[in-house]
Design an enzyme around this catalytic site. Sequence first.
Site, short mmCIF file in Angstrom:
data_model
loop_
_atom_site.label_atom_id
_atom_site.label_comp_id
_atom_site.label_asym_id
_atom_site.label_seq_id
_atom_site.Cartn_x
_atom_site.Cartn_y
_atom_site.Cartn_z
CB SER A 267 -0.98 -0.01 1.18
OG SER A 267 -0.31 0.16 2.40
CG HIS B 236 9.25 1.69 12.38
ND1 HIS B 236 9.42 0.32 12.33
CD2 HIS B 236 8.94 1.98 13.67
CE1 HIS B 236 9.22 -0.19 13.53
NE2 HIS B 236 8.92 0.79 14.36
C1 GRF Z 1 3.73 -0.62 6.90
O1 GRF Z 1 3.02 -0.55 8.09
C2 GRF Z 1 5.14 -0.10 7.10
O2 GRF Z 1 5.22 0.94 8.02
C3 GRF Z 1 5.86 -1.31 7.62
O3 GRF Z 1 5.32 -2.39 6.89
C4 GRF Z 1 4.00 -2.06 6.46
C5 GRF Z 1 3.98 -2.20 4.97
O4 GRF Z 1 2.70 -2.04 4.44
N1 GRF Z 1 7.29 -1.16 7.47
P1 GRF Z 1 2.50 -1.97 2.87
O5 GRF Z 1 3.15 -3.23 2.27
O6 GRF Z 1 3.17 -0.73 2.36
O7 GRF Z 1 1.02 -1.96 2.66
#
Ligand code: GRF
Length: 205
Positions: free
Chosen positions: A13, A113
Amino acid sequence: MLNIGVLVSGRGSNLEAILTSIERGSIRGARVSVVISNDPAARALRVARSHGVKAVALPSEGLAREDYGAKLAAALGEHGVMPGSGLVLLAGFMKILPKSFVEMYEGRMMNIHPALLPSFPGLEAQRQALSHGVKVSGCTVHFVVPEVDAGPIIVQRAVPVEEGDDEGSLSSRILRQEHRAYPEAVRLFVEGRLRINGRRVEVRR
Ligand code: GRF
């Protein structure tokens, strides 16, 4: 044109938010040249393809960390994401990178993060925040250094922790802010407005 390589492992996402920002013209002068996933089944690879972006599966099984880093660097290089001129974005990438790789892209690699660093680094940041009982959490985009979730901070966005929140509700509130924070950090980088000064990132307005 700045070439961006995005490393992913899952849903994608944040990748999608960045691709959309480029397509809408809120990030100009950059393109995502390649998306690389260690997991061939990652939804993020389908997200990339649906936006017409080259998607590469690069499994890490059986490879030493250093060797995997070398493979990643080679794949990025093949798509024009060069150390010293490209930008690497970790967007839900679940592998720890070798020091040699991190040093190669020093100052040109970012991570997102889901907590207000330096609180709650590592896995399950939202769960850590809930069990600690903090009243505010959020997300952090930072430059990557060899220590996990520890580099100079570029953008942070805060959200309240509400009574009755569980991991799911807090994660989705934070995720909405991630989708604003990551494109913002990339835009500032592409516009040449970020300067790393020790632990601090100075943002030229
Ligand atoms: C997000 O919550 C990001 O902060 C963490 O992993 C998740 C990834 O989500 N590092 P997506 O794959 O970008 O939907």
